[in-house]
Design an enzyme around this catalytic site. Sequence first.
Site: not given
Length: 207
Positions: A41, A119
């Site tokens: 990700s 993230k």
Amino acid sequence: MTYKDFFLEIGYWIRTTLVVFACSLLITVFVLQPYEVNGSSMEPTFIGEDPHNKEQEGDRVFIFKTPYLLGSEPKYGDMVVIDSGFSEKRTIIKRLKDSPLIRMIDKTKQDSDSKYWIKRVIGEAGDTLEFIDGYIYRNGVPLAEPYIIDQMVFPFEPVEVPEGHVFLMGDNRNNSYDSRQVGPIPTDHVVGKVSFRYYPFNRMTMF
């Protein structure tokens, strides 16, 4: 060596081991914690461990925890590690379980490494985020994101980030489970800011 000397020696090493463990625990809970990136990700910024390819190791980073523990808020552009158990209150026990030392002892499924996500902060409290013509706008201004390889193709509804939250996305926008699906993230679930990649050695980087 007498029996007395032997037991004194054993006692010394036990005390030394306990002191080292306690110091290491305090450091990993309140100051610096190592973290291994999993999944894709955050590509291309970070390469994650691939469960289907045992030869591909994940990047290893240190996360700096002290500022957030003292009340600082994550800022736009920060890369952070979060505890994804959003339904659970972040207690001191939960913070202790963030430590890799504790996770080596506690092998329960809910506290496995998969619970921790890495993230990037795209929106702070009060920001309005929109997706327009393939670009993300923050408070009406399109974001310059040189770390993105593929233009994002999946839209999301405009959102205003509430107080005490941040809006997070993975750099691999078309293959990331993040705030677009789960909503803004409570700041007390932000474990720490990524400060240094120490492995692989040829990609060592300060952030």
